[in-house]
Design an enzyme around this catalytic site. Structure first.
Site, PDB file in Angstrom:
ATOM      1  N   HIS A 130       3.477  13.650   3.972  1.00 25.27           N
ATOM      2  CA  HIS A 130       4.303  12.221   3.927  1.00 25.27           C
ATOM      3  C   HIS A 130       4.817  11.920   2.538  1.00 25.27           C
ATOM      4  CE1 HIS A 130       2.687  11.070   7.883  1.00 25.27           C
ATOM      5  NE2 HIS A 130       3.572  11.707   8.229  1.00 25.27           N
ATOM      6  N   GLU A 183      -3.184   5.733   6.130  1.00 32.33           N
ATOM      7  CA  GLU A 183      -3.203   6.825   5.194  1.00 32.33           C
ATOM      8  C   GLU A 183      -3.312   6.577   3.855  1.00 32.33           C
ATOM      9  OE1 GLU A 183      -0.361   9.341   6.877  1.00 32.33           O
ATOM     10  OE2 GLU A 183       1.190   8.895   5.296  1.00 32.33           O
TER      11      GLU A 183
END
Lengths: 376, 292
Positions: free
Chosen positions: B249, B210
């Site tokens: 995150h 990511e």
């Protein structure tokens, strides 16, 4: 969480790093008074959190207090890169011989801290990294052993300030390390760190970013943590969601950061544009889901709502009840596309079917439908 | 067979009496994981789903003999203490589920663990699963099928999504490792790939990255330098993520010019690693390099 320049400078100053003399003005009159007290040419710097202020016209000069009034009058209340200017830092103008770049941050790959040093002061670090890697020195610091004085000798040689004028470089670098630790910062940056005409280094700009996970150790900073957010981001934060505002028209609710991003990306792939990132997290209750759905239904930019749930700890029946209750309470009719799989999916599907909502199995099908509805 | 853990791995659960710890202990036991002890300070003498609870790791070791791995459910403020306790008592693999541990604490912890040769998985990870054998984590077990694909990921639910896609098309996983969504993690893509590359039961690797940081770019650089390699297929989340925003995150943020989608995709493709545009494309790419 990013601190304002004046806050970062106050910290630097309290730790004995030289910064220009200055004060914060909230009105043009205050700006004039501060300029008067400084008694010579001043710099007026809009206190906003977006980067690249110099190019965006957020930094201005004034010779006389009356000029400072005029400049402040134009800056205050204006919008720079979408952010409203509410405060201006009015500072003495410094005679600069040379400008450098100096920061301390985290090196993810080495799992260390790292000083970034460059002779290209005033250049944004993004450009240093991408366009001038040869002009950028990296000095790793193992957090187990901390700061060592030889770093400043190496940095000084690289910058050409090893002798004479750069005598306080060691103090500055050691102090940055201390600030990093004391404030649980993930970045301490002085850019430019200038060599004054009369010798000695001074921080003309300062940036400190605090690690969000550490905010509980800094209650005095925690109160400030929502101030940079847009209205819906603030609302979402109050409800405990991870939320980012974007500029499309398809509202996105999903569980887990990776899946939420993947849902947004798939929307783009199918020709649509996501309006936001909203992660309800793991194990969300029906009330949380209801809050999330109501929040996005009320958002003026959201034309279609896409909900993508992969149930692990999250239970699909809870999610379904949350959606159903939100629909009853919200009284806003916007199309909703639901994709739901995993724990208790059958129960969830039944609940939504009774409310007239179809549930998709595959992301691709749900996204295609949402994009189609958003185009109508 | 698999990497890092198997059905014989003897597991300790730290924070076993908490809501999450107790719930997932039950699920892990049902999956067949050999959980031999739990630790919650002050709760020694209790029993959680038949697992004895001790006040300290030392006591658990005294009573139960060797422990191969620990899984940590302790809340963020106390989690690093728990990990130190595990690694200073000689446990060689620690899976840290906890999200929200301060960055500096993670730095110290992971540097120290490396100096002791302890492997840390996470923090902020769904854990590790060897389909059909053992699960040291919180993932929903039913989406994983045994097979010959190694999966390594920075994300949780996205890993479940992609694993389901893979299972649906008749493939399965040798081991699935969530490396964690924080900026600082114990083992990274390179280190997990190295384990897969010498595992005779893994034929190909699916890498789920990511935005944020440069772990994908560094993996690409490493992969190019190898003479013998196993095929890798990647997916990167966050094409639509704006710079400077933390996408859930702690590690998923484009900052200081590092970590955007385009840079990662290009680095991987230049290294000969196909990058899927969407999760459902991964089995298609797998079918080009593997037999079912």
């Amino acid at each position: 969480m990013k601190l304002f320049e004046y806050e970062a400078k106050n910290i630097a100053k309290a730790y004995g790093i030289r910064v220009p003399r200055g004060e914060v003005a909230k009105t043009p009159t205050e700006a004039r008074e501060i300029a008067g007290r400084i008694g010579r040419g001043v710099v007026l710097k809009a206190q906003i959190l977006v980067g690249g202020r110099g190019l965006a016209g957020a930094v201005k000069f004034a010779e006389k207090p009356s000029d400072a009034y005029e400049v402040a009058n134009r800056l205050l209340g204006s919008k720079i890169r979408g952010e409203e200017v509410k405060m201006i830092l009015v500072e003495e103008r410094i005679c600069v011989a040379k400008e450098h770049y100096l920061s301390l941050t985290v090196d993810r790959s080495a799992r260390t801290l790292v000083y970034l040093v460059s002779s290209l002061g005033g250049v944004e670090v993004e450009d240093l990294v991408k366009k001038h890697p040869d002009k950028l020195l990296k000095l790793s610091v193992d957090p187990l052993t901390g700061y060592k004085h030889y770093y400043s000798r190496v940095a000084g040689e690289f910058l050409g300030v090893a002798r004479g004028g750069g005598g306080n470089l060691d103090h500055i670098m050691a102090t940055m390390y201390k600030i990093m630790r004391d404030y649980d910062a993930e970045l301490v940056e002085f850019n430019p760190l200038a060599l004054e005409c009369g010798g000695g280094l001074i921080a003309l700009d300062a940036k400190i970013v605090i690690d969000d996970n550490s905010l509980y150790r800094h209650p005095e900073l925690r109160e400030k943590s929502t101030r940079e957010l847009a209205i819906y981001e603030q609302k979402a934060r109050e409800l405990g969601f991870s939320y980012i505002e974007l500029d499309g028209n398809i509202g996105v609710i999903a569980n887990g950061a990776g899946l939420t991003m993947a849902t947004m990306d798939t929307i783009l792939l199918y020709g649509g544009k996501p309006a936001n990132f909203l992660d309800i997290g793991g194990g969300a209750s029906r009330d949380r889901v209801k809050d999330a759905v109501k929040l996005l239904l009320s958002h003026p930019n959201v034309k279609v709502l896409l909900i993508n749930i992969f149930g692990g700890i999250t239970r699909c029946d809870e999610v379904a009840w949350g959606i159903a209750e939100a629909l009853e309470e919200a009284h806003i009719s916007k199309p909703i596309v639901v994709r739901m799989l995993g724990t208790n999916e059958e129960e969830g599907r039944k609940i939504l079917l009774e409310k007239g909502l179809k549930v998709y199995n595959e992301i691709d099908d749900a996204v295609a439908k949402a994009v189609e509805l958003a185009e109508v | 067979m698999a990497i890092l853990v198997n059905k014989n791995t003897r597991v300790l659960v730290q924070g076993i009496t908490g809501r999450e710890g107790s719930f997932h202990t039950k699920l892990m036991l049902e999956y067949g994981t050999k959980i031999v002890a739990g630790v919650t300070p002050g709760k020694g003498g209790l029993d959680v789903h038949g697992v004895p609870v001790y006040d300290s790791v030392l006591e658990a070791l005294d009573e139960q003999g060797s422990i191969d791995a620990s899984i940590v459910f302790v809340p963020a403020r106390f989690a690093s203490e728990a990990v130190y306790e595990a690694l200073e008592n000689g446990i060689k693999l620690v899976v840290v589920i906890t999200e929200g541990i301060p960055l500096y604490d993670e730095l110290l912890l992971i540097r120290y663990a490396k100096s002791l040769d302890v492997r840390i998985i996470g923090p902020n990870t769904p854990g590790i699963i060897v389909p059909g054998e053992a699960k040291i984590g919180i993932m929903p077990a039913h989406v994983f099928k045994p097979g010959r694909v190694g999966i390594v990921s920075r994300s949780g639910t996205l890993t479940y999504e992609i694993s389901r896609e893979i299972s649906k098309k008749g493939y399965g996983a040798s081991t699935v490792v969530g490396i964690g969504g924080d900026p600082i993690v114990g083992l990274d893509f390179i280190e997990i790939y190295q384990l897969f590359s010498t595992d005779p039961y893994t034929d190909a690797v699916v890498l789920i990255g990511e935005i944020g940081g440069d772990m994908e770019e560094r993996f690409a650089k490493y992969y190019v330098s190898l003479n013998r390699k196993k095929p890798v297929i990647a997916y990167i989340a966050g094409k639509t993520a704006p710079p400077g925003k933390r996408m859930g995150h702690a590690g998923a943020i484009i900052s200081m010019g590092i970590g955007d989608y385009a840079s990662k995709k290009k680095a991987l493709e230049d290294a000969g690693i196909p990058v899927a545009d969407k999760p459902s494309e991964i089995p298609l790419l797998l079918s080009k390099i593997l037999k079912r």
